[in-house]
Design an enzyme around this catalytic site. Structure first.
Site, PDB file in Angstrom:
ATOM      1  N   SER A 140      11.136  -3.321   2.796  1.00  0.00           N
ATOM      2  CA  SER A 140      10.898  -4.661   2.268  1.00  0.00           C
ATOM      3  C   SER A 140      10.458  -4.537   0.821  1.00  0.00           C
ATOM      4  O   SER A 140       9.958  -3.494   0.391  1.00  0.00           O
ATOM      5  CB  SER A 140       9.810  -5.364   3.086  1.00  0.00           C
ATOM      6  OG  SER A 140       9.356  -6.536   2.440  1.00  0.00           O
ATOM      7  N   TYR A 153       1.115  -5.832   6.668  1.00  0.00           N
ATOM      8  CA  TYR A 153       2.569  -5.630   6.579  1.00  0.00           C
ATOM      9  C   TYR A 153       2.928  -4.764   5.380  1.00  0.00           C
ATOM     10  O   TYR A 153       3.699  -3.804   5.491  1.00  0.00           O
ATOM     11  CB  TYR A 153       3.259  -6.986   6.493  1.00  0.00           C
ATOM     12  CG  TYR A 153       4.760  -6.908   6.393  1.00  0.00           C
ATOM     13  CD1 TYR A 153       5.535  -6.605   7.510  1.00  0.00           C
ATOM     14  CD2 TYR A 153       5.415  -7.150   5.195  1.00  0.00           C
ATOM     15  CE1 TYR A 153       6.913  -6.536   7.433  1.00  0.00           C
ATOM     16  CE2 TYR A 153       6.798  -7.087   5.097  1.00  0.00           C
ATOM     17  CZ  TYR A 153       7.549  -6.779   6.219  1.00  0.00           C
ATOM     18  OH  TYR A 153       8.917  -6.709   6.132  1.00  0.00           O
TER      19      TYR A 153
END
Length: 283
Positions: A140, A153
Site C-alpha cells: 500500500s 495498518y
C-alpha cells in the site's frame, strides 16, 4: 498441468477476487484461497461470466492459522510447480494509536505481515526446487507514507516492505522474483476503516477523526478502479522479463512518494495538518 499455476490469498472480494479472474484470463490455473469458502459466490459468479470458472479452484485458507497453512502445504505437495503467489489477504484497522490496544496491533500484524510469511514459506520449497517463481505482495502507499488514524495498518505495511526487500535479495539466486504493488486509494480500499471509526464524544481526537472522515467522503469520487491493480498483477505474473521490486499505482501516488523522498519532513507535516484543519477543529 499445461497451464501455469497461481495462488491468490484473500480472493473472496476486492483486489483478490479481481486478481484471480485476471490471472485466469491470462492463462493461469488459479487456486483462489479465502478464509470462508461460503463467501466464494461473487468470485464464482464473475468467473462464470468471464468463462474461466474451470480454471479457478476455491480453497479454504486462514493465513493466521498454522493448521490451515499446514493443510495448504499438504495440498501443494500434489503440484510439481507453483509459478505465482499473490499475497493479498489483509485488512485495515482504523483508529488512533493511543486508543488502540496492543492486541489490536497484534491482530493487524497476524494477517498483514505474519500471514504473508507463513504462506510464502509454504510455497518456497516448490519454487526453489524448480528455480522459478514470482511472489507478488500487495502492499500500500501506507507502506511508504504514514497516515493519521492508520498507524497499525501503516506499520504492518512498512514491515511488509522491509521483509519483501530482504526476501527478494535472498531468493534472486534461486530464480524467484519478489515484487511489491503499492496501491493508493481504490474503491475497495483501506480508507473505509477510518470512515467507520466509532466517534467517542469524549475522545481527544474527535476533531481529528471528523476531519479525516470529511476528507474521505470528499475523495471517494476520485478513488481508482481496482481492476487497475488486478491487471498489473496479471502483467507482472506473465511478463517474460524479470519484474521490478516496487510498483506504485493509483492517482497521486507517484507524486506523493516524490514529495516524501525530496521534501523536508516539516513541510510534509505542515501540509497534512493544514489540510485537515480545513475540515476539523484541530489546534
Amino acid at each position: 498441468m499445461d497451464k501455469k499455476l497461481a495462488i491468490v490469498t484473500g480472493s473472496s472480494s476486492g483486489f483478490g477476487l479481481l486478481c484471480a479472474i485476471e490471472l485466469a484470463l491470462t492463462g493461469f490455473t488459479v487456486l483462489a484461497t479465502m478464509r470462508d469458502v461460503k463467501k466464494a459466490t461473487a468470485l464464482l459468479n464473475c468467473a462464470n461470466e468471464k468463462n474461466v470458472a474451470q480454471f479457478i479452484h476455491v480453497l479454504s485458507l486462514d493465513v493466521t492459522s498454522p493448521e490451515s497453512v499446514d493443510n495448504l502445504k499438504n495440498l501443494l505437495s500434489n503440484y510439481s510447480s507453483i509459478d505465482v503467489l499473490v499475497n493479498n489477504a489483509g485488512f485495515a484497522l482504523g483508529g488512533f494509536s493511543e486508543e488502540l490496544t496492543i492486541e489490536d496491533y497484534r491482530k493487524q500484524f497476524e494477517t498483514n505481515f505474519f500471514g504473508v510469511i507463513a504462506v510464502t514459506n509454504a510455497v518456497l520449497p516448490i519454487m526453489r526446487a524448480n528455480k522459478h517463481g514470482r511472489i507478488i505482495n500487495i502492499s500500500s502507499i501506507s507502506g511508504r507514507i504514514g497516515f493519521p488514524g492508520l498507524s497499525a495498518y501503516s506499520a504492518s505495511k512498512h514491515a511488509l516492505e522491509g521483509y519483501s526487500e530482504s526476501l527478494r535479495l535472498e531468493l534472486k539466486p534461486f530464480g524467484i522474483d519478489v515484487s511489491l504493488i503499492e496501491p493508493g486509494s481504490y474503491q475497495t480500499n483501506i480508507w473505509s476503516s477510518v470512515d467507520q471509526i466509532d466517534i467517542d464524544s469524549d475522545s481527544p481526537y474527535l476533531g481529528y477523526i471528523k476531519a479525516l472522515q470529511k476528507e474521505i467522503v470528499d475523495g471517494k469520487g476520485k478513488m481508482g478502479n481496482p481492476i487497475e491493480v488486478a491487471t498489473l498483477v496479471a502483467q507482472i505474473a506473465s511478463q517474460p522479463k524479470p519484474p521490478r521490486l516496487r510498483y506504485p499505482i493509483g492517482k497521486g501516488v507517484k507524486s506523493s512518494l516524490f514529495f516524501k523522498n525530496t521534501l523536508p519532513w516539516k513541510l510534509i507535516e505542515k501540509a497534512v495538518l493544514n489540510r485537515l484543519k480545513q475540515w476539523g477543529n484541530l489546534e
